[in-house]
Design a protein around this motif. Structure first.
Motif, PDB file in Angstrom:
ATOM      1  N   LYS A  26     -54.570  30.608  18.868  1.00 56.27           N
ATOM      2  CA  LYS A  26     -54.285  29.288  18.325  1.00 56.27           C
ATOM      3  C   LYS A  26     -52.827  29.185  17.870  1.00 56.27           C
ATOM      4  N   SER A  27     -52.385  30.189  17.113  1.00 55.60           N
ATOM      5  CA  SER A  27     -51.013  30.109  16.591  1.00 55.60           C
ATOM      6  C   SER A  27     -49.993  30.321  17.716  1.00 55.60           C
ATOM      7  N   LYS A  53     -57.805  32.988  16.295  1.00 54.98           N
ATOM      8  CA  LYS A  53     -56.749  32.634  15.344  1.00 54.98           C
ATOM      9  C   LYS A  53     -55.373  32.974  15.934  1.00 54.98           C
ATOM     10  N   THR A 104     -64.034  29.009  13.791  1.00 49.10           N
ATOM     11  CA  THR A 104     -62.654  28.538  13.532  1.00 49.10           C
ATOM     12  C   THR A 104     -62.635  27.092  13.028  1.00 49.10           C
ATOM     13  N   ALA A 127     -63.217  35.659  16.157  1.00 50.37           N
ATOM     14  CA  ALA A 127     -62.514  34.897  15.123  1.00 50.37           C
ATOM     15  C   ALA A 127     -61.055  35.325  15.035  1.00 50.37           C
ATOM     16  N   THR A 128     -60.816  36.650  15.066  1.00 56.12           N
ATOM     17  CA  THR A 128     -59.443  37.163  14.956  1.00 56.12           C
ATOM     18  C   THR A 128     -58.602  36.715  16.143  1.00 56.12           C
TER      19      THR A 128
END
Length: 312
Positions: free
Chosen positions: A101-102, A98, A311, A94-95
């Motif tokens: 993604k950014s 993220k 996500t 998950a971390t």
């Protein structure tokens, strides 16, 4: 015409060493991005100051933002957190999803023609995330794993046979990790099949050590993980793209029917050139090798489903 721009995101050991290796090629402008203030700037300055000694004059810029990355030809993404003791796989997933993604969103908005090379783990799932958020064609999103895994296998074989490492050619398919599929049948020393040069037991031992290659180094270092070989592998991919080499390297890309695999990111032999992953090359596989690749692909599918869930 200035030099082509290569961006490296993440100025940790892998990213910093990747930027150094790229600068030493003396062919590129390098941008090193990291969220920690001072670290990319400091490393960039250090790399530039080595130039007069090492004989390169590459421009290297360290930054905490993405403005400097505009117009990048290739971006190598190493940012993410390593798995810490007691951390579940889902937390890591998950971390890092993220973060990726950014990063991908920032890069693609400024460099619409960029080719992305992902190094962040879990590798195959991060390629899946980058595909989902970038909107880029699949040929422009590659994962670096197979070049590293093959390099490890080549190094072990070279040491066992007392031959130069570059004389050994190896191919490793599948996901990056426990389910990777080394192909001893396509592993040669100066063109000779490795099976003619060593016993099956020795080769099996090398295959196992290749599979555990990353973990072996983590165990020795205690804090941190491999970075010299991973950065070398990432730069090998950058060079294959920028020099339009058309070399066949194992990379994690989206398969759409090749090897009987549908809609899954997995390591396969890829012809790499200026437009990225130009073609997936299909090797003849035995039933056993194909079954191992299927197992690997299913493990990646589970990871990707978990990422999508975490996500969403």
């Amino acid at each position: 015409m200035g030099r082509p721009k290569i961006t490296v995101v993440g100025a940790g050991n892998v990213g910093g060493t990747t930027a150094q290796r790229l600068a030493e090629k003396d062919r590129y402008d390098v941008v090193l991005v990291d969220i920690v203030e001072g670290v990319p700037q400091g490393k960039a300055l250090d790399i530039v100051q080595a130039g007069p000694v090492c004989g390169y004059s590459s421009r290297v810029v360290g930054t905490n933002g993405y403005e400097e990355t505009a117009g990048s030809a290739v971006a190598v993404i190493t940012s993410g957190i390593p798995r810490k003791p007691g951390m579940s796989r889902d937390e890591l997933l998950a971390t890092n999803a993220k973060i990726v993604k950014s990063v991908v969103t920032e890069l693609v908005s400024r460099s619409p023609d960029v080719i992305l090379i992902l190094v962040t783990n879990p590798l195959d799932a991060m390629v899946h995330v980058a595909r989902r958020v970038s909107g880029l064609p699949k040929s422009r999103i590659l994962g670096m794993a197979g070049v590293l895994d093959s390099a490890r296998m080549r190094a072990f074989i070279a040491a066992a046979l007392d031959v130069p490492g570059p004389d050994v050619q190896a191919m490793v398919l599948g996901g990056h990790g426990d389910t990777m599929v080394p192909l001893p049948r396509y592993t040669t020393v100066k063109g000779r099949p490795v099976s003619e040069l060593m016993s099956k037991d020795t080769l099996d031992g090398i295959v196992k050590r290749t599979r555990d290659g990353g973990a072996e180094i983590v165990g020795l270092l205690k804090t941190g993980s491999a970075f010299y070989a991973p950065s070398a592998a990432a730069v090998d991919m950058v060079e294959a793209i920028m020099r339009d080499e058309k070399r066949v390297l194992p990379c994690a890309v989206l398969c759409e029917g090749e090897y009987g695999l549908k809609d899954v990111v997995v390591g396969v032999p890829v012809k790499i050139g200026r437009s990225g992953a130009e073609q997936i090359v299909e090797y003849e596989l035995t039933a056993e090798e194909r079954a191992a690749l299927d197992v690997s692909a299913n493990a990646v599918r589970e990871l990707c489903a978990a990422v999508d869930r975490l996500t969403a």
